[in-house]
Design an enzyme around this catalytic site. Structure first.
Site, mmCIF file in Angstrom:
data_model
loop_
_atom_site.group_PDB
_atom_site.id
_atom_site.type_symbol
_atom_site.label_atom_id
_atom_site.label_comp_id
_atom_site.label_asym_id
_atom_site.label_seq_id
_atom_site.Cartn_x
_atom_site.Cartn_y
_atom_site.Cartn_z
ATOM 1 N N ASP A 1 0.836 -1.203 0.000
ATOM 2 C CA ASP A 1 0.000 0.000 0.000
ATOM 3 C C ASP A 1 0.872 1.255 0.000
ATOM 4 O O ASP A 1 1.988 1.240 0.517
ATOM 5 C CB ASP A 1 -0.901 -0.033 1.250
ATOM 6 N N ARG B 1 -0.005 9.101 -10.202
ATOM 7 C CA ARG B 1 -0.132 7.866 -9.423
ATOM 8 C C ARG B 1 0.491 6.670 -10.154
ATOM 9 O O ARG B 1 1.035 5.758 -9.527
ATOM 10 C CB ARG B 1 -1.613 7.573 -9.124
ATOM 11 N N HIS C 1 2.844 3.167 -9.009
ATOM 12 C CA HIS C 1 2.627 1.744 -9.300
ATOM 13 C C HIS C 1 3.838 1.153 -10.023
ATOM 14 O O HIS C 1 4.231 0.015 -9.775
ATOM 15 C CB HIS C 1 1.357 1.569 -10.135
ATOM 16 N N ASN D 1 -10.702 -3.020 -6.269
ATOM 17 C CA ASN D 1 -9.882 -2.074 -7.044
ATOM 18 C C ASN D 1 -10.442 -1.777 -8.441
ATOM 19 O O ASN D 1 -10.069 -0.777 -9.057
ATOM 20 C CB ASN D 1 -8.432 -2.560 -7.171
ATOM 21 N N ARG E 1 1.923 -4.958 6.112
ATOM 22 C CA ARG E 1 1.216 -3.912 5.366
ATOM 23 C C ARG E 1 2.039 -2.629 5.426
ATOM 24 O O ARG E 1 2.416 -2.174 6.509
ATOM 25 C CB ARG E 1 -0.176 -3.645 5.925
ATOM 26 N N SER F 1 -8.210 -5.199 5.026
ATOM 27 C CA SER F 1 -8.778 -4.950 3.698
ATOM 28 C C SER F 1 -9.124 -6.210 2.897
ATOM 29 O O SER F 1 -8.784 -6.302 1.721
ATOM 30 C CB SER F 1 -7.828 -4.058 2.878
HETATM 31 C C1 FPP Z 1 -1.865 0.181 -3.298
HETATM 32 O O1 FPP Z 1 -1.426 1.489 -3.381
HETATM 33 C C2 FPP Z 1 -1.393 -0.598 -4.401
HETATM 34 C C3 FPP Z 1 -2.158 -1.144 -5.384
HETATM 35 C C4 FPP Z 1 -3.620 -1.041 -5.469
HETATM 36 C C5 FPP Z 1 -1.556 -1.891 -6.481
HETATM 37 C C6 FPP Z 1 -0.383 -2.752 -6.117
HETATM 38 C C7 FPP Z 1 0.460 -2.833 -7.302
HETATM 39 C C8 FPP Z 1 1.805 -2.807 -7.305
HETATM 40 C C9 FPP Z 1 2.629 -2.798 -6.110
HETATM 41 C C10 FPP Z 1 2.544 -2.717 -8.580
HETATM 42 C C11 FPP Z 1 2.432 -3.838 -9.499
HETATM 43 C C12 FPP Z 1 2.540 -5.177 -8.879
HETATM 44 C C13 FPP Z 1 2.941 -6.251 -9.566
HETATM 45 C C14 FPP Z 1 2.884 -7.596 -8.968
HETATM 46 C C15 FPP Z 1 3.465 -6.126 -10.926
HETATM 47 P P1 FPP Z 1 -2.507 2.616 -3.526
HETATM 48 O O2 FPP Z 1 -2.645 2.939 -4.961
HETATM 49 O O3 FPP Z 1 -3.758 2.215 -2.845
HETATM 50 O O4 FPP Z 1 -1.798 3.782 -2.759
HETATM 51 P P2 FPP Z 1 -2.497 4.936 -1.927
HETATM 52 O O5 FPP Z 1 -3.257 4.267 -0.804
HETATM 53 O O6 FPP Z 1 -1.347 5.734 -1.436
HETATM 54 O O7 FPP Z 1 -3.377 5.679 -2.873
#
Ligand code: FPP
Length: 237
Positions: free
Chosen positions: A17, A30, A34, A65, A185, A193
């Site tokens: 996260d 954003r 990622h 998501n 986490r 979650s």
């Molecule tokens: C949460 O951060 C992360 C995600 C919803 C996506 C997880 C994806 C990756 C780590 C990258 C790709 C993974 C692979 C396996 C290729 P968030 O977007 O919710 O962050 P925030 O809470 O700060 O908005």
């Protein structure tokens, strides 16, 4: 596969996260968070393997998501596709078993087919197992398990009184994994979650304020060290 030296976790689950906040704080879109997050996945898996961890489950995309803006969902799908084309090929070369949990049918057909192919191609590898949770929700998984058990009972495979922990465990998509020992986490949020709800009943929880794109080998070592110092009693004295 369950005996681990030095009180090491066998199975670690990651709730990755903070990608979005990391990017925003850097003045980046954003999607940059990622992208960096995907690089961190590479580093973390390599280090986990080196440390002797046997199974890593990555919560990469939750069933919820899909409700994010289309542009962000598209970015993530593109990243997963790239990950499957490049990184997973590399993992295969290193004889890493890769499997997927979650509703793969929600992804484009070529991607879900590729997931099944990767599982088949890596099925025989036993040293290190990476599980990607994509379009995964623990409640959905439990609902599917309940339906399977109900259908087994209707088929007279066993009686209602025969439902026990093993039956539930066997009906979950994680049936071939050891339960997670440690859940990490990132980003300071202290919640689960809808990740591995049944499976993490006795897992140690580790929350760190570090955003996923900043998480590194030393942070993983810190989490493993914290786990090693804990005294897991599983309800006993
Ligand atoms: C949460 O951060 C992360 C995600 C919803 C996506 C997880 C994806 C990756 C780590 C990258 C790709 C993974 C692979 C396996 C290729 P968030 O977007 O919710 O962050 P925030 O809470 O700060 O908005």
């Amino acid at each position: 596969m369950t005996e681990q030296p030095q009180n090491l976790p066998v199975h670690i689950g990651f709730i990755m996260d903070g990608n979005g906040r990391w990017a925003t704080e850097q003045g980046l879109p954003r999607s940059a968070g990622h992208k960096k997050g995907a690089e961190v996945v590479r580093t973390v898996l390599e280090h986990a393997k080196k440390r002797g961890i046997k199974v890593v489950t990555l919560f990469a995309f939750s069933a919820e998501n899909w409700k994010r803006p289309k542009s962000e969902v598209d970015t993530l799908i593109k990243l997963f596709r790239q990950y499957m084309d490049e990184d997973i090929r590399e993992l295969q070369k290193q004889k890493v078993r890769v499997t997927f949990i979650g509703d793969r049918e929600k992804f484009p057909a070529d991607m879900s087919a590729r997931m099944t192919e990767i599982e088949r191609e890596t099925a025989a590898y036993t040293d290190f197992h990476v599980v990607l949770a994509l379009s995964y929700g623990a409640r959905d998984d439990l609902i599917a398990a309940i339906k399977k058990i109900a259908s087994d009972i209707l088929d007279r495979k066993y009686l209602i009184s025969g439902i026990d922990e093993t039956k539930v465990r066997d009906a979950l998509s994680t049936h071939d994994l050891p339960y997670p020992d440690l859940i990490i986490r990132t980003s300071g949020e202290q919640r689960i979650s809808n990740f591995l709800l049944w499976e993490m009943a006795y897992a140690e929880l580790y929350f760190t304020p570090i955003y996923w794109p900043d998480f590194n080998e030393h942070d993983l070592d810190d989490a493993i060290d914290a786990y090693s110092r804990r005294n897991r009693r599983f309800g006993k004295l």
